[in-house]
Design a protein around this motif. Structure first.
Motif, PDB file in Angstrom:
ATOM      1  N   ASP A 147       6.049  14.255  -3.024  1.00  0.00           N
ATOM      2  CA  ASP A 147       6.017  13.873  -4.632  1.00  0.00           C
ATOM      3  C   ASP A 147       7.540  13.727  -5.481  1.00  0.00           C
ATOM      4  O   ASP A 147       6.958  12.898  -6.667  1.00  0.00           O
ATOM      5  N   PHE A 148       8.511  14.166  -4.657  1.00  0.00           N
ATOM      6  CA  PHE A 148       9.829  13.654  -5.300  1.00  0.00           C
ATOM      7  C   PHE A 148       9.898  12.041  -5.249  1.00  0.00           C
ATOM      8  O   PHE A 148       9.475  11.539  -6.385  1.00  0.00           O
ATOM      9  N   ILE A 206      20.004  18.332  -4.047  1.00  0.00           N
ATOM     10  CA  ILE A 206      18.839  18.782  -3.400  1.00  0.00           C
ATOM     11  C   ILE A 206      19.107  18.162  -1.658  1.00  0.00           C
ATOM     12  O   ILE A 206      17.919  17.366  -1.982  1.00  0.00           O
ATOM     13  N   GLU A 214       9.771   6.649 -12.450  1.00  0.00           N
ATOM     14  CA  GLU A 214      11.343   7.067 -13.433  1.00  0.00           C
ATOM     15  C   GLU A 214      11.822   5.289 -12.714  1.00  0.00           C
ATOM     16  O   GLU A 214      12.377   4.706 -13.832  1.00  0.00           O
ATOM     17  N   HIS A 261      -1.030  21.130  -4.373  1.00  0.00           N
ATOM     18  CA  HIS A 261       0.059  20.823  -3.364  1.00  0.00           C
ATOM     19  C   HIS A 261       0.969  22.256  -2.963  1.00  0.00           C
ATOM     20  O   HIS A 261       1.420  22.585  -2.094  1.00  0.00           O
ATOM     21  N   SER A 308      19.410  13.193  -4.470  1.00  0.00           N
ATOM     22  CA  SER A 308      19.242  14.426  -4.931  1.00  0.00           C
ATOM     23  C   SER A 308      20.061  15.588  -5.156  1.00  0.00           C
ATOM     24  O   SER A 308      20.943  15.914  -3.701  1.00  0.00           O
ATOM     25  N   SER A 313       7.664  10.651  -8.237  1.00  0.00           N
ATOM     26  CA  SER A 313       8.068  10.574  -9.880  1.00  0.00           C
ATOM     27  C   SER A 313       9.143   9.565  -9.774  1.00  0.00           C
ATOM     28  O   SER A 313       9.534   8.692 -10.780  1.00  0.00           O
ATOM     29  N   ARG A 314       9.539   9.515  -8.531  1.00  0.00           N
ATOM     30  CA  ARG A 314      11.346   8.443  -8.732  1.00  0.00           C
ATOM     31  C   ARG A 314      10.843   7.040  -8.735  1.00  0.00           C
ATOM     32  O   ARG A 314      11.339   6.663  -9.670  1.00  0.00           O
ATOM     33  N   VAL A 353       5.136  17.344   1.902  1.00  0.00           N
ATOM     34  CA  VAL A 353       3.585  17.293   0.718  1.00  0.00           C
ATOM     35  C   VAL A 353       5.300  16.903  -0.216  1.00  0.00           C
ATOM     36  O   VAL A 353       5.055  16.189  -1.190  1.00  0.00           O
ATOM     37  N   LEU A 354       6.431  17.798  -0.778  1.00  0.00           N
ATOM     38  CA  LEU A 354       7.072  17.768  -1.952  1.00  0.00           C
ATOM     39  C   LEU A 354       7.608  16.943  -2.015  1.00  0.00           C
ATOM     40  O   LEU A 354       8.185  16.439  -2.665  1.00  0.00           O
ATOM     41  N   ILE A 394      16.266  16.410   0.223  1.00  0.00           N
ATOM     42  CA  ILE A 394      15.550  16.055  -0.075  1.00  0.00           C
ATOM     43  C   ILE A 394      15.935  14.703   1.017  1.00  0.00           C
ATOM     44  O   ILE A 394      15.289  13.649   0.869  1.00  0.00           O
ATOM     45  N   GLU A 407      10.920  22.742  -6.205  1.00  0.00           N
ATOM     46  CA  GLU A 407       9.369  22.922  -5.805  1.00  0.00           C
ATOM     47  C   GLU A 407      10.712  23.361  -4.615  1.00  0.00           C
ATOM     48  O   GLU A 407      10.727  24.252  -2.907  1.00  0.00           O
ATOM     49  N   VAL A 408      11.285  21.888  -3.470  1.00  0.00           N
ATOM     50  CA  VAL A 408      12.382  22.015  -2.581  1.00  0.00           C
ATOM     51  C   VAL A 408      13.438  22.887  -2.477  1.00  0.00           C
ATOM     52  O   VAL A 408      13.155  23.657  -1.713  1.00  0.00           O
ATOM     53  N   ASP A 409      13.657  22.919  -4.233  1.00  0.00           N
ATOM     54  CA  ASP A 409      15.154  23.919  -3.521  1.00  0.00           C
ATOM     55  C   ASP A 409      14.695  25.316  -2.841  1.00  0.00           C
ATOM     56  O   ASP A 409      14.869  26.381  -2.255  1.00  0.00           O
ATOM     57  N   GLY A 452      10.703  11.933 -15.371  1.00  0.00           N
ATOM     58  CA  GLY A 452      11.997  12.624 -14.943  1.00  0.00           C
ATOM     59  C   GLY A 452      11.541  13.632 -14.707  1.00  0.00           C
ATOM     60  O   GLY A 452      12.262  14.884 -13.451  1.00  0.00           O
ATOM     61  N   SER A 456       8.646  15.467 -13.840  1.00  0.00           N
ATOM     62  CA  SER A 456       7.701  15.283 -12.302  1.00  0.00           C
ATOM     63  C   SER A 456       8.836  15.771 -11.070  1.00  0.00           C
ATOM     64  O   SER A 456       8.383  16.492 -10.510  1.00  0.00           O
ATOM     65  N   ALA A 457       9.957  14.475 -11.149  1.00  0.00           N
ATOM     66  CA  ALA A 457      10.860  14.514 -10.614  1.00  0.00           C
ATOM     67  C   ALA A 457      11.682  15.492 -10.379  1.00  0.00           C
ATOM     68  O   ALA A 457      11.920  16.175  -8.913  1.00  0.00           O
ATOM     69  N   ALA A 500       9.353  18.899  -8.816  1.00  0.00           N
ATOM     70  CA  ALA A 500       9.460  18.418  -7.124  1.00  0.00           C
ATOM     71  C   ALA A 500      11.107  18.810  -6.182  1.00  0.00           C
ATOM     72  O   ALA A 500      10.886  19.452  -5.566  1.00  0.00           O
ATOM     73  N   GLU A 501      11.436  18.261  -6.606  1.00  0.00           N
ATOM     74  CA  GLU A 501      13.556  19.079  -6.956  1.00  0.00           C
ATOM     75  C   GLU A 501      12.961  20.515  -6.642  1.00  0.00           C
ATOM     76  O   GLU A 501      14.069  21.266  -6.000  1.00  0.00           O
TER      77      GLU A 501
END
Lengths: 342, 342
Positions: free
Chosen positions: B131-132, B47, B139, A101, B45, B135-136, B127-128, B50, A164-166, A155, A157-158, A161-162
Motif C-alpha cells: 500500500d505504501f 519507518i 505521489e 487491508h 521512509s 501511494s508513493r 500488505v501494508l 518499509i 500502519e507499518v509503524d 500524500g 495515503s502514503a 500506510a506508514e
C-alpha cells in the motif's frame, strides 16, 4: 482564535444536552445522498466479486464519517459547487481499502457487528478488492482534475500506510511511549480526517489559511476520535455490557490506556503488562485483570481526557469562521466523538 | 503498417542469432540508472521496516522490465527530457506493490529464487508496504503533474486489480475458456505494460497515433510475456532441470497449457484435469502426469505459438516508426520474451 463555546441544541441556560451526531447528519444529508450515489456507482465492476465484497463493507452500516467531514467543511465555507461529492467518495474508497487491508493484517473476524470481508470472502479477494478501491479512488480524483487534491490524498495515503507499518512495528512492544503512539494515530487515522477536511477548501479555492484551519480541525478530530476508540476497548462499562471485545489487548497493540497503566503501575503490575503485551496472557481472566488495572489507575478516563483536549483543539481550529449551523454541528460532532461510550 | 523484419545482431544473411535482451539493456542503461536512483530514493521512509521490506523485493534481481519499456519507448520517439524517469519509477512501484500483494494472495514462498517478503516479514507488513509503494507511485505522478499520465496509471491500476480478482474467481474452474484467460492476462499483466509504454508518448506530447502505437506494442508484449511465463510452468525441459515448480498446477490456476490440454484430451484425461484443478491431485506424481499430458498434446508449444503471435503484433505496432537502434532493440526484446525457456 479564541476558545469557542459551542452552542448545543436547547435553550441558553439549559444544562448542555448530550452531544449528538444529529446536527451534522442533518447538515450533510443532501450532500451525503449525492456522495452515496457516487459510491454505489463507482464500486461497480464487470467482475461480480468486486461489488459483492466491497458492498459487504460499504453497505455494512459505517457512518461514512470521513466523506461527511468533506461535506460539512464545504457547508462551513459556503462552497456552492458539487466537485466535492466525487472527492468525498474517493476519500471513503481510500478508507474502505485501508479497512479491508487492516482486517487482513489483524486477522479480524468482526467489524461493525458483522463478519469481516476476509472471513466471508477470504484474504486474497479482500486484499485485491482493497487495491481496486484504492485505484478507483485515484480515478475519481483524476476525473475531478485537481493536482492539489491529488497531492493531498496521495500524500495522506502514503502517511496512512506508514502509520500502519509503524503500528505493526510497535505491536507487542511494551516500551512504546505516548509520543510514539500519538505519532502512529496521527498517521494511521488523523491523516485521512485532515485530508478529507482540507480538500473542501481546495475545491472552493479559499486559500491557505482556510485550508489550514480545516486541516487542523480534521487532524485534531481524528486524533480525538482514535483516542476515544482506544479507550472503549478497555472501558469497564463496555466490558460489563459485553460490547468491548478486548481485541487490542489480545493483539498486543499498545494504546494509551495500556501505556498509561504500565507507566503508573507497580512492579508486579508492570510484569503483568509485559507478559500480556508479549502475548503470554490472553485469556478472559487476563483481560478482566487488565480492565481492573486500567480502572485502578483510571487510564480510560485519562485517555478520554486527552481525547477531549484534541476535540477542543479541533473546535478552536474552526472558531475563526463565522458562527453557523455548520460550525455548531462540526463542534458538536467533535464532542460526540469523545463522549461516545461504545 | 506492414510486418517488419527485425534486424537481429550479426551480419545480414547470417542465421538469426538467438534473441537477446542485451540490445534493450544497452539502449536503456543510462535512463535506467536515473530510474534506479529515483526508486532507491523514494522507497525510503522514517519507518525502517518499509525500506527493508521494499528493498528485499526491489533489490532482489528483478529485470525492471516495465520501467525499461518506458525508457525504451522514450528513446524510440526521441524524447529529450527526463520527466519519464520519475514516472518509470512510479510504474515499478505499482508493479512491486502488486507483486507484494500477489505473494500474500497466492501464499507464495519463493520469487526470483529468494524467499518472498511475506515469508521473511509476514503477510501484514507485506500488505501494508505494498500500500505504501502504491501511494508513493501516485505521489511521484503528482509531482510530475500530468493529469493524463495520472489517468492512464490510475486506470491501469484499477484494471490490474480487476484482473487479479477475475483470476481468483477463475481459479479451480476447469471450464475457463481461452477467451476468458486472455481477458485475465490482458488485465493483470498487459495493462501495466501498455501504460508503461504509452506514458512515454504522453510526456513527449506526440499525439494520439504514437500513443496508441506504443500502447499496442506494450499490450501485445505483455500478453506474449505472460503466455510465455505460463508455458514455462509446464515445460518438460524446465521440469527435467528442476527449474519449473508447478505452482500454477498446485494452485489450480487455469493457464493456457491446461486449457488446451483439457480441450484436446480424451474423457479419462479430462477427468484427471477436473480433479487436479479442483485440488484433488497435487502430488509430484500428479504434476509429472500433468506435464506428460501437456507434452502429449504439445500445448506448451501451442501456448508459445500464441505468444509469438502477440509478440509479432507488438513488433508490427511499432513498425511505423523509422528504423532505429531503439526499434530493433524493442523488437528483439519481444522475441526474447517468447523464446526464453525458464
Amino acid at each position: 482564535m479564541t476558545a469557542q463555546i459551542i452552542p448545543l441544541r436547547g435553550q441558553k441556560g439549559d444544562a448542555p444536552a448530550k452531544p449528538s451526531l444529529d446536527p451534522i447528519l442533518a447538515l450533510t444529508a443532501p450532500g451525503m445522498n449525492a456522495v452515496n450515489a457516487v459510491i454505489l456507482d463507482r464500486m461497480q465492476s464487470e467482475i461480480p466479486l468486486i461489488p459483492a465484497l466491497a458492498g459487504h463493507l460499504i453497505s455494512g452500516g459505517g457512518k461514512r464519517m470521513r466523506p461527511m467531514l468533506t461535506i460539512a467543511c464545504a457547508e462551513l465555507i459556503g462552497y456552492q459547487g458539487n466537485r466535492h461529492h466525487k472527492l468525498a467518495a474517493a476519500v471513503e474508497f481510500i478508507h474502505t481499502a485501508t479497512l479491508l487491508h487492516d482486517d487482513v493484517v489483524d486477522g479480524s473476524d468482526l467489524r461493525r457487528g458483522k463478519e469481516t470481508a476476509n472471513i466471508v470472502f477470504g484474504n486474497p479477494a479482500t486484499v485485491l478488492v482493497g487495491d481496486f478501491l484504492f485505484s478507483r479512488a485515484f480515478e475519481l480524483m483524476v476525473e475531478d482534475g485537481s493536482l492539489k487534491v491529488l497531492k493531498i490524498l496521495a500524500g495522506a495515503s502514503a502517511i496512512i500506510a506508514e502509520g500502519e507499518v509503524d503500528q505493526l512495528t510497535a505491536q507487542r512492544q511494551i516500551e512504546t511511549s505516548e509520543e510514539r503512539y500519538l505519532s502512529i494515530i496521527g498517521a494511521k487515522t488523523a491523516a485521512l480526517f485532515c485530508a478529507a477536511c482540507r480538500i473542501a477548501a481546495v475545491v472552493a479555492e479559499r486559500g491557505e489559511a482556510e485550508e489550514r484551519a480545516l486541516d487542523d480541525y480534521g487532524r485534531n478530530l481524528g486524533i480525538a476520535f482514535q483516542l476515544a476508540d482506544d479507550a472503549i476497548d478497555y472501558d469497564s462499562d463496555a466490558h460489563e455490557m459485553g460490547k468491548a471485545k478486548g481485541d487490542d489487548f489480545r493483539d498486543g497493540k499498545m494504546t494509551l490506556p495500556v501505556i498509561l497503566a504500565y507507566a503508573r503501575g507497580n512492579d508486579e503490575e508492570r510484569q503483568f503488562w509485559r507478559d500480556a503485551i508479549a502475548g503470554f496472557c490472553t485469556s478472559d481472566e487476563d483481560l478482566a485483570h487488565a480492565v481492573k488495572l486500567i480502572a485502578k489507575y483510571d487510564t480510560v478516563s485519562a485517555t478520554r481526557e486527552r481525547a477531549r483536549h484534541f476535540a477542543q483543539r479541533a473546535i478552536d481550529a474552526i472558531a475563526g469562521f463565522p458562527a453557523s449551523e455548520a460550525r455548531a454541528a462540526m463542534g458538536e460532532a467533535a464532542l460526540f466523538a469523545v463522549s461516545r461510550r461504545y
